[in-house]
Scaffold this active site. Structure first.
Site, PDB file in Angstrom:
ATOM      1  N   ASP A  30      91.194  54.604  10.931  1.00 40.74           N
ATOM      2  CA  ASP A  30      89.919  55.303  10.209  1.00 40.74           C
ATOM      3  C   ASP A  30      90.098  54.726   8.832  1.00 40.74           C
ATOM      4  O   ASP A  30      91.069  54.553   8.002  1.00 40.74           O
ATOM      5  CB  ASP A  30      90.058  56.802  10.174  1.00 40.74           C
ATOM      6  N   HIS A  47      84.063  47.420   8.145  1.00 44.99           N
ATOM      7  CA  HIS A  47      84.585  46.961   9.882  1.00 44.99           C
ATOM      8  C   HIS A  47      85.032  45.799  10.076  1.00 44.99           C
ATOM      9  O   HIS A  47      86.011  45.425  10.496  1.00 44.99           O
ATOM     10  CB  HIS A  47      83.329  47.278  10.352  1.00 44.99           C
ATOM     11  N   LEU A 141     102.570  43.567  26.943  1.00 45.67           N
ATOM     12  CA  LEU A 141     101.852  44.601  26.058  1.00 45.67           C
ATOM     13  C   LEU A 141     100.594  45.047  26.857  1.00 45.67           C
ATOM     14  O   LEU A 141      99.755  44.295  27.123  1.00 45.67           O
ATOM     15  CB  LEU A 141     101.628  44.416  24.583  1.00 45.67           C
TER      16      LEU A 141
HETATM   17  C1  IPE Z   1      87.202  58.680  14.612  1.00 46.55           C
HETATM   18  O1  IPE Z   1      86.998  58.237  13.271  1.00 46.55           O
HETATM   19  C2  IPE Z   1      86.732  57.486  15.508  1.00 46.55           C
HETATM   20  C3  IPE Z   1      87.315  56.042  15.201  1.00 46.55           C
HETATM   21  C4  IPE Z   1      88.458  55.753  14.360  1.00 46.55           C
HETATM   22  C5  IPE Z   1      86.642  55.051  16.086  1.00 46.55           C
HETATM   23  P1  IPE Z   1      85.629  59.002  12.521  1.00 46.55           P
HETATM   24  O2  IPE Z   1      85.499  58.708  11.259  1.00 46.55           O
HETATM   25  O3  IPE Z   1      84.563  58.925  13.605  1.00 46.55           O
HETATM   26  O4  IPE Z   1      85.975  60.734  12.741  1.00 46.55           O
HETATM   27  P2  IPE Z   1      85.513  61.890  11.858  1.00 46.55           P
HETATM   28  O5  IPE Z   1      84.039  61.752  12.162  1.00 46.55           O
HETATM   29  O6  IPE Z   1      85.850  61.611  10.289  1.00 46.55           O
HETATM   30  O7  IPE Z   1      86.283  63.184  12.227  1.00 46.55           O
HETATM   31  C1  IPE Z   2      86.595  54.097  11.402  1.00 50.50           C
HETATM   32  O1  IPE Z   2      86.360  53.821   9.988  1.00 50.50           O
HETATM   33  C2  IPE Z   2      85.936  52.979  11.835  1.00 50.50           C
HETATM   34  C3  IPE Z   2      85.064  53.610  13.061  1.00 50.50           C
HETATM   35  C4  IPE Z   2      84.736  54.925  13.324  1.00 50.50           C
HETATM   36  C5  IPE Z   2      84.161  52.658  13.935  1.00 50.50           C
HETATM   37  P1  IPE Z   2      84.880  54.689   9.213  1.00 50.50           P
HETATM   38  O2  IPE Z   2      83.655  53.790   9.396  1.00 50.50           O
HETATM   39  O3  IPE Z   2      85.155  55.916   9.722  1.00 50.50           O
HETATM   40  O4  IPE Z   2      85.449  54.875   7.870  1.00 50.50           O
HETATM   41  P2  IPE Z   2      85.271  56.044   6.810  1.00 50.50           P
HETATM   42  O5  IPE Z   2      86.084  56.990   7.256  1.00 50.50           O
HETATM   43  O6  IPE Z   2      83.745  56.278   6.890  1.00 50.50           O
HETATM   44  O7  IPE Z   2      85.958  55.514   5.589  1.00 50.50           O
HETATM   45 MG    MG Z   3      85.791  57.703   9.383  1.00 52.26          MG
END
Ligand code: IPE
Ligand code: IPE
Ligand code: MG
Length: 259
Positions: A30, A47, A141
């Site tokens: 995240d 991303h 792995l």
């Molecule tokens: C969780 O992250 C999903 C992934 C890392 C793929 P999110 O950014 O979607 O989670 P929330 O919405 O903050 O809980």
């Molecule tokens: C996690 O990073 C990746 C996915 C959920 C695909 P985020 O896109 O949720 O990044 P933040 O949390 O908004 O910074």
């Molecule tokens: Mg996020």
């Protein structure tokens, strides 16, 4: 005091005989969007940058003897994001499959995708199937990519499979217990989840491996995913290695069994 009869049945989760390193690690990757925004860029830039962190964690897992690595790439809730972001994420998934699978195969890594892949387009589905088939016999792995994954979906899907068996008279409802349901959870073939890491500062599970987290150790770091390195991974593993996992026992019982 509980009478003998009222004591709950022995649970299936049990302590490994001795604590080595984690065998199965999962990561909620995240913080990509915030990383990009901090740099004045659009979210999808984060991303793209996050792919390099994926390469480093796979390398680290491969080199340190972690048997299974499960990465949360796209949740069942992430479809609700702006269309443009979702389509970049799908495109990126395609590109990464194109560019990385051969290298994973060369490094004896088995690739698996967990989640409801039926939602993806046919091209992506075929690519996933091909990558899984190509790497099926690799054993250094297991790299699990959780895509269109939800922990509640995983449990509901296992329940549905068992319900069909009951309907076909292959199973009696009384035979459904934790072990039985666990056999149909998407990570059933892998070791129990030992360590769950979440980057990006939030302290929540976000519908990731709900069943598997029953006795996992949780590690949260503020580091945003594109900044996650092998060094940060090592710090998380070191933290895990000094914890005492008790699985309901007392600390004394665990120390005796580890002697
Ligand atoms: C969780 O992250 C999903 C992934 C890392 C793929 P999110 O950014 O979607 O989670 P929330 O919405 O903050 O809980
Ligand atoms: C996690 O990073 C990746 C996915 C959920 C695909 P985020 O896109 O949720 O990044 P933040 O949390 O908004 O910074
Ligand atoms: Mg996020």
């Amino acid at each position: 005091m509980l009478s003998k009869r009222s004591q709950p049945a022995q649970k299936t989760v049990s302590a490994p005989p001795e604590q080595a390193g984690p065998r199965h690690v999962a990561i909620i990757m995240d913080g990509n969007g915030r990383w990009a925004q901090k740099k004045g860029k659009i979210r999808t830039f984060g991303h793209k940058a996050g792919v390099e962190s994926v390469r480093s964690v796979v390398r680290f897992a491969r080199q340190t003897g972690i048997q299974s690595l499960t990465l949360f790439a796209f949740s069942s809730e992430n479809w609700k994001r702006p269309e443009e972001e979702v389509s970049v994420l799908m495109e990126l998934f395609n590109l990464v499959l194109n560019s990385e699978v051969k290298r994973l195969h060369k490094n004896d890594v088995r690739l698996k995708v967990i989640g409801d892949v039926s939602a993806f387009d046919d091209k992506l589905k075929a690519k996933i199937r091909k990558a899984e088939e190509m790497t099926a016999n690799n054993s250094a792995l297991v790299l699990n990519i959780a895509a269109n994954y939800g922990g509640r979906w995983d449990i509901a899907h296992a329940a549905q499979t068992l319900a069909k068996q009951v309907q076909d008279n292959l199973l009696a409802p009384e035979q459904i217990d934790e072990d039985k349901l666990g056999q149909y959870i998407s990570t059933a073939e892998l070791p129990e989840l030992d360590l769950l890491i979440r980057t990006g500062g939030e302290r929540r599970i976000s519908n990731f491996l709900l069943w598997q987290c029953a006795y996992a150790e949780l590690y949260f770091t503020d580091v945003l995913w594109p900044d996650f390195t092998e060094q940060v991974f090592q710090v998380a593993v070191d933290d895990y290695n000094v914890r005492q996992r008790r699985f309901g026992l007392t600390g004394e019982q665990v120390s005796v069994s580890q002697r």
